[in-house]
Design an enzyme around this catalytic site. Structure first.
Site, PDB file in Angstrom:
ATOM      1  N   CYS A 127      -3.063   1.412  13.027  1.00 30.66           N
ATOM      2  CA  CYS A 127      -2.322   0.734  11.961  1.00 30.66           C
ATOM      3  C   CYS A 127      -0.865   1.154  12.078  1.00 30.66           C
ATOM      4  CB  CYS A 127      -2.875   1.147  10.605  1.00 30.66           C
ATOM      5  SG  CYS A 127      -1.850   0.676   9.201  1.00 30.66           S
ATOM      6  N   GLN A 134      10.162  -7.066  23.087  1.00 33.94           N
ATOM      7  CA  GLN A 134      11.214  -6.982  22.072  1.00 33.94           C
ATOM      8  C   GLN A 134      11.139  -5.706  21.241  1.00 33.94           C
ATOM      9  OE1 GLN A 134      11.346 -10.684  19.872  1.00 33.94           O
ATOM     10  NE2 GLN A 134      11.680 -11.884  21.709  1.00 33.94           N
ATOM     11  N   ARG A 149     -12.002   6.326  -9.147  1.00 32.03           N
ATOM     12  CA  ARG A 149     -10.738   6.411  -8.404  1.00 32.03           C
ATOM     13  C   ARG A 149      -9.610   6.610  -9.406  1.00 32.03           C
ATOM     14  NH1 ARG A 149      -8.173   2.257  -3.818  1.00 32.03           N
ATOM     15  NH2 ARG A 149      -8.098   3.865  -2.223  1.00 32.03           N
ATOM     16  N   GLY A 165      -8.198   3.319   4.847  1.00 34.15           N
ATOM     17  CA  GLY A 165      -7.925   1.973   4.366  1.00 34.15           C
ATOM     18  C   GLY A 165      -7.445   1.070   5.482  1.00 34.15           C
ATOM     19  N   GLN A 182     -16.916  -1.167  -6.327  1.00 30.32           N
ATOM     20  CA  GLN A 182     -15.860  -0.681  -7.214  1.00 30.32           C
ATOM     21  C   GLN A 182     -15.683  -1.680  -8.350  1.00 30.32           C
ATOM     22  OE1 GLN A 182     -11.503  -0.977  -6.500  1.00 30.32           O
ATOM     23  NE2 GLN A 182     -11.554   1.258  -6.364  1.00 30.32           N
ATOM     24  N   CYS A 239      -1.628  -7.376   5.166  1.00 29.47           N
ATOM     25  CA  CYS A 239      -2.752  -6.778   4.437  1.00 29.47           C
ATOM     26  C   CYS A 239      -2.433  -6.532   2.972  1.00 29.47           C
ATOM     27  CB  CYS A 239      -3.162  -5.460   5.104  1.00 29.47           C
ATOM     28  SG  CYS A 239      -1.843  -4.221   5.159  1.00 29.47           S
ATOM     29  N   TYR A 284      -4.634  -0.239 -13.383  1.00 31.42           N
ATOM     30  CA  TYR A 284      -5.602  -1.146 -13.991  1.00 31.42           C
ATOM     31  C   TYR A 284      -6.102  -0.556 -15.312  1.00 31.42           C
ATOM     32  CZ  TYR A 284      -5.215  -3.529  -9.551  1.00 31.42           C
ATOM     33  OH  TYR A 284      -4.707  -4.184  -8.458  1.00 31.42           O
TER      34      TYR A 284
END
Length: 556
Positions: free
Chosen positions: A329, A402, A213, A307, A103, A336, A171
């Site tokens: 995740c 916890q 993208r 991702g 990329q 991250c 960007y």
């Protein structure tokens, strides 16, 4: 579950991918200061290829050493001298059966002078975001177009199968696309023209597969909308683009890496607008965690882009095929994200960034682990993988430690998936779990955190000030606000990822919590003050459990 829609090969440009799963480009800072992939970086990407993904898309890779860089150890494709180092990466990924695209990016105004060697950030229009910004001249535009083309030629020479132009997330290409950031009066007010010219030159001179993208929404009334992106995509398709990769976000707090306060599979409806406008393959990213969610995405998109889930579990696809437990995740965004000055890590995967560690050493015999929180669960998992016969003891009637004190409804929903993973994985590894058992022993592993999180105050009808960034108090505020007047200081959000902070504020505000800079003489029935720089986290607990399990009975 029928995963066939995820396993079909697909032709993208001139490249055939072995399946419909791609790894999203994510900044890791595992590269070197010069901009080439380190051994650690190659091992990190290789682990995801071992996991079965059809395509790896590298993190954003800057195209010149003047003003294009956004992070200190970002990959760079700015010089022929780096080509041999990139060849090591592409050779490894190909040997593992995956394809790899690089990329390419120019970050434009989305950087700081100290990151771009003291130069002034450039952009289509002089709208600052961090440091002062200079409007691009025609010479700048020609220079940057050539930088993209030359970087593409280097990429092909280095063995990359394709190029992805980074036109998302605010960007430089996105700055040209978006009406919020492109205020030019010349021919480049039509911001698509800049991308078209870059694309056509790459196709002509590098002769390589090229995708782009784009943020399908910028979460901004002045920014890009799905309808605008559909039109941009149609124009780029005519210009020769080989695929469109949809993400989201620009400069504000909202983007593609949404925390648990935002729904999963976030952008399907937006993506449908673009899908109807183009014929080239459509890639889609956005909080896709489970195989079931990936199959939903395939109803709209041709390629599912994972991702953070591939950070949490690089073997997601292989495990899905085999029906094995997948480590989820939890979308906490704490290790991250925000990696301009640090390496990427994952709270639930202690091996992320450490893929070069040697394999686990085998062990034998019986071992008792005391503590059913994530530290103990991780220690038990690693010990069982090493070959020990493991018994886990927990004094409560359920696992979680916890986690059982959580009050935030969004956090409970997401974090409980992690406990379910451990339950399934420990069962698969034949770990014996004994609940309602308080164990005291001299030769067992005590996997209990040193720090006990504070208990929630049991009060009603009072005015409460929370001046603490301890995560537990963020959590308790939801419950306390049901029966009390709750105020929280601004500094209580210190250390949070900005997207998580933004959505947490919204959720707390809806629950009735009020935010103030200082108490300013206000009277409170209960005040909680506790600001820390280094607080206990899920990641630290899991890391400790991992190393307890990894080093148990080793000779040093």
């Amino acid at each position: 579950m029928d995963l066939s829609k995820l396993l079909e090969p697909i032709k993208v440009g001139e490249v055939i991918l072995r399946n419909r799963i791609a790894m999203s480009p994510m900044i890791s800072n595992l590269g070197t200061p010069e901009g080439y992939p380190s051994d650690a970086h190659i091992a990190y990407l290789a682990e995801r290829a071992k996991g079965g993904v059809g395509l790896i898309i590298t993190e954003y890779t800057y195209v010149n050493r003047t003003d294009a860089r956004g992070s200190v150890n970002e990959l760079g494709m700015y010089s022929d001298e780096l080509t041999p180092k990139f060849m090591r990466l592409t050779e490894m990924i190909h040997a593992l059966g995956s394809k790899i695209f690089v990329q390419l990016v120019h970050v434009g105004r989305k950087t700081r002078r100290d990151i771009i060697w003291g130069n002034t950030p450039i952009a289509p229009s002089p709208i600052p975001i961090m440091d002062e910004v200079r409007e691009m001249t025609k010479d700048d535009i020609e220079r940057v177009k050539n930088d993209f083309v030359n970087a593409s030629i280097r990429a092909k020479r280095a063995g990359f199968d394709g190029i992805e132009l980074h036109g998302a997330h605010g960007y430089l290409l996105a700055q040209f696309f978006s009406p919020a950031t492109n205020k030019r009066a010349d021919e480049y007010k039509d911001g698509v023209r800049f991308a078209e010219e870059i694309l056509k030159s790459i196709k002509e001179k590098a002769k390589i597969t090229v995708g782009i993208r784009i943020s399908v929404t910028e979460f901004d009334n002045e920014g890009l909308t799905p309808e605008m992106v559909a039109e941009i995509s149609k124009r780029l398709e005519k210009a020769g683009i080989d695929y469109i990769h949809l993400s989201a976000g620009r400069d504000g707090p909202l983007g593609s890496s949404m925390p648990y306060y935002y729904k999963r599979v976030s952008f399907l409806e937006y993506a449908k607008v673009v899908r109807d406008a183009i014929k080239v393959p459509l890639f889609l990213v956005g909080s896709i965690i489970t195989p079931e969610e990936a199959l939903k995405v395939r109803d709209v998109a041709d390629v599912v882009v994972l991702g953070r889930q591939l950070l949490a579990d690089p073997h997601w696809l292989n495990k899905a095929i085999k029906g094995l437990p997948i480590r989820p995740c939890i979308r906490c965004n704490q290790s991250c994200r925000g990696v301009v000055y640090k390496e990427v890590r994952c709270d639930v995967n202690p091996e992320l960034g450490w893929e070069l560690l040697p394999p686990l050493e085998k062990g034998k015999g019986e071992v008792a682990v005391v503590g059913g929180g994530v530290m103990g669960l991780e220690a038990a998992r690693v010990l069982a993988l090493r070959g020990f016969t493991v018994t886990l003891y927990e004094q409560n009637n359920k696992l979680g430690g916890q986690f059982l004190l959580l009050k935030d409804p969004w956090k409970i929903n997401e974090f409980n998936e992690l406990i379910k993973y451990y339950e399934r994985e420990l069962r698969r590894l034949n770990v014996e779990i004994k609940l309602n058992t308080k164990m005291e022993c001299s030769d067992c592993i005590l996997a209990v955190p040193d720090y006990e999180i504070p208990k929630m105050p049991e009060v009603k009808g009072e005015r409460i000030l929370i001046d603490s960034n301890i995560y537990a108090y963020h959590d308790y505020a939801f419950e306390l606000a049901k029966y009390n007047e709750v105020y929280m200081t601004e500094r209580s959000f210190k250390g949070l990822d900005r997207t998580r902070e933004y959505l947490l504020r919204n959720s707390l505000s809806q629950a009735g919590v009020k935010f103030i800079e200082e108490s300013n003489g206000m009277k409170f029935d209960l005040e909680i003050h506790n600001i820390v720089d280094d607080q206990p986290t899920i990641g630290k607990a899991i890391q400790r459990g991992y190393w307890i399990g990894r080093t148990y009975k080793l000779q040093f």
